[in-house]
Design a protein around this motif. Structure first.
Motif, PDB file in Angstrom:
ATOM      1  N   GLN A   9       0.782  -1.293   0.062  1.00 35.21           N
ATOM      2  CA  GLN A   9      -0.205  -0.070  -0.059  1.00 35.21           C
ATOM      3  C   GLN A   9       0.913   1.287  -0.062  1.00 35.21           C
ATOM      4  OE1 GLN A   9      -2.949   0.012   3.069  1.00 35.21           O
ATOM      5  NE2 GLN A   9      -4.478  -1.258   1.826  1.00 35.21           N
ATOM      6  N   ALA A  10       1.801   1.160   0.656  1.00 36.56           N
ATOM      7  CA  ALA A  10       2.840   2.560   0.838  1.00 36.56           C
ATOM      8  C   ALA A  10       3.364   2.623  -0.676  1.00 36.56           C
ATOM      9  CB  ALA A  10       3.878   2.409   1.857  1.00 36.56           C
ATOM     10  N   ASP A  12       2.120   1.436  -3.421  1.00 36.52           N
ATOM     11  CA  ASP A  12       1.440   2.046  -4.444  1.00 36.52           C
ATOM     12  C   ASP A  12       0.983   3.600  -4.091  1.00 36.52           C
ATOM     13  OD1 ASP A  12       1.248  -0.398  -5.348  1.00 36.52           O
ATOM     14  OD2 ASP A  12      -0.863  -0.968  -4.605  1.00 36.52           O
ATOM     15  N   ARG A  13       0.865   3.953  -2.830  1.00 36.75           N
ATOM     16  CA  ARG A  13       0.554   5.559  -2.735  1.00 36.75           C
ATOM     17  C   ARG A  13       1.916   6.261  -3.442  1.00 36.75           C
ATOM     18  NH1 ARG A  13      -1.203   3.714   2.202  1.00 36.75           N
ATOM     19  NH2 ARG A  13       0.627   4.105   3.123  1.00 36.75           N
ATOM     20  N   ALA A  14       3.068   5.941  -3.152  1.00 42.74           N
ATOM     21  CA  ALA A  14       4.232   6.638  -3.785  1.00 42.74           C
ATOM     22  C   ALA A  14       4.353   6.605  -5.238  1.00 42.74           C
ATOM     23  CB  ALA A  14       5.630   6.061  -2.975  1.00 42.74           C
ATOM     24  N   SER A  16       1.586   6.137  -6.946  1.00 36.48           N
ATOM     25  CA  SER A  16       0.418   6.952  -7.401  1.00 36.48           C
ATOM     26  C   SER A  16       0.924   8.587  -7.443  1.00 36.48           C
ATOM     27  CB  SER A  16      -0.727   6.678  -6.617  1.00 36.48           C
ATOM     28  OG  SER A  16      -1.331   5.684  -6.637  1.00 36.48           O
ATOM     29  N   ASN A  17       1.445   9.003  -6.471  1.00 34.13           N
ATOM     30  CA  ASN A  17       1.891  10.367  -6.242  1.00 34.13           C
ATOM     31  C   ASN A  17       2.865  10.680  -7.562  1.00 34.13           C
ATOM     32  OD1 ASN A  17       0.198  11.065  -4.053  1.00 34.13           O
ATOM     33  ND2 ASN A  17       1.735  10.480  -2.642  1.00 34.13           N
ATOM     34  N   GLN A  30      -7.038  11.651 -10.239  1.00 26.83           N
ATOM     35  CA  GLN A  30      -7.490  10.650  -8.819  1.00 26.83           C
ATOM     36  C   GLN A  30      -8.860  10.301  -9.099  1.00 26.83           C
ATOM     37  OE1 GLN A  30      -5.000   9.798  -6.202  1.00 26.83           O
ATOM     38  NE2 GLN A  30      -6.817   8.300  -6.338  1.00 26.83           N
ATOM     39  N   ASN A  34     -10.366   6.563  -9.273  1.00 26.58           N
ATOM     40  CA  ASN A  34     -11.095   6.053  -8.342  1.00 26.58           C
ATOM     41  C   ASN A  34     -12.656   5.628  -9.036  1.00 26.58           C
ATOM     42  OD1 ASN A  34      -9.690   6.842  -6.182  1.00 26.58           O
ATOM     43  ND2 ASN A  34     -10.664   8.660  -5.826  1.00 26.58           N
ATOM     44  N   CYS A 121      -4.660   2.269 -12.159  1.00 29.59           N
ATOM     45  CA  CYS A 121      -4.268   2.989 -10.899  1.00 29.59           C
ATOM     46  C   CYS A 121      -3.250   1.770 -10.379  1.00 29.59           C
ATOM     47  CB  CYS A 121      -5.525   2.978 -10.029  1.00 29.59           C
ATOM     48  SG  CYS A 121      -5.379   3.600  -8.292  1.00 29.59           S
TER      49      CYS A 121
END
Length: 168
Positions: A9-10, A12-14, A16-17, A30, A34, A121
């Motif tokens: 998850q971390a 994927d967040r990095a 994504s940003n 974003q 979603n 995504c």
């Protein structure tokens, strides 16, 4: 949640940003992720993409089985990111933008800075229920991209396999 799940998850967040930096409007992109699982991002800045027809990828992998293609590409691209648009039949390998300066492989296209690309995504793979476009090889982290030489080797392997099958 397991430690491994938290790390994914971390990551994927990095990722994504980092990818969202290529959006004309981060909030809209974003929302697209979603709502639809795919966001329109501009090529030619931090990254671009090389589009390869699915038959070349499956010929190189020696299989049309999703898991086998994913395993093959993970190894062949040295974990460089790739996703597939299953409806259109194209694979996209994310590469540095400068790759377009020298990319000249027939049957493929390198998208320059005048292109937009529907990028799934991070975290959407074949198991996802709306996986029209999904990651075959997820990004390991921001700016972790494919080597154009690795993509050339995949294409060369596909052409060799196709030529050998045609000779039989």
């Amino acid at each position: 949640m397991t430690t491994a799940g938290a790390l994914v998850q971390a990551r994927d967040r990095a990722v994504s940003n980092w990818l969202l930096a290529a959006a004309d409007n981060r909030h809209r992109a974003q929302r697209e992720w979603n709502d639809r699982g795919v966001a329109l991002l501009r090529c030619g800045g931090a990254f671009t993409a090389i589009r390869v027809p699915a038959p070349l990828i499956t010929a190189a992998a020696g299989s049309e089985e999703r898991a086998e293609v994913s395993a093959y590409l993970t190894a062949a691209l040295h974990r460089g990111p790739a996703f597939v648009d299953q409806t259109a039949g194209w694979y996209y390998c994310l590469v540095p933008a400068k790759a377009c300066e020298t990319w000249r492989e027939p049957e493929t296209e390198c998208f320059g800075d005048d292109h937009y690309l529907g990028v799934p995504c991070p975290g959407i793979d074949f198991q996802h229920p709306w996986a029209r476009s999904c990651w075959v090889v997820p990004m390991d982290g921001p700016a972790d991209l494919c080597s154009p030489d690795a993509i050339r080797q995949v294409i060369d392997a596909a052409r060799k396999t196709t030529a050998e099958a045609g000779a039989q």
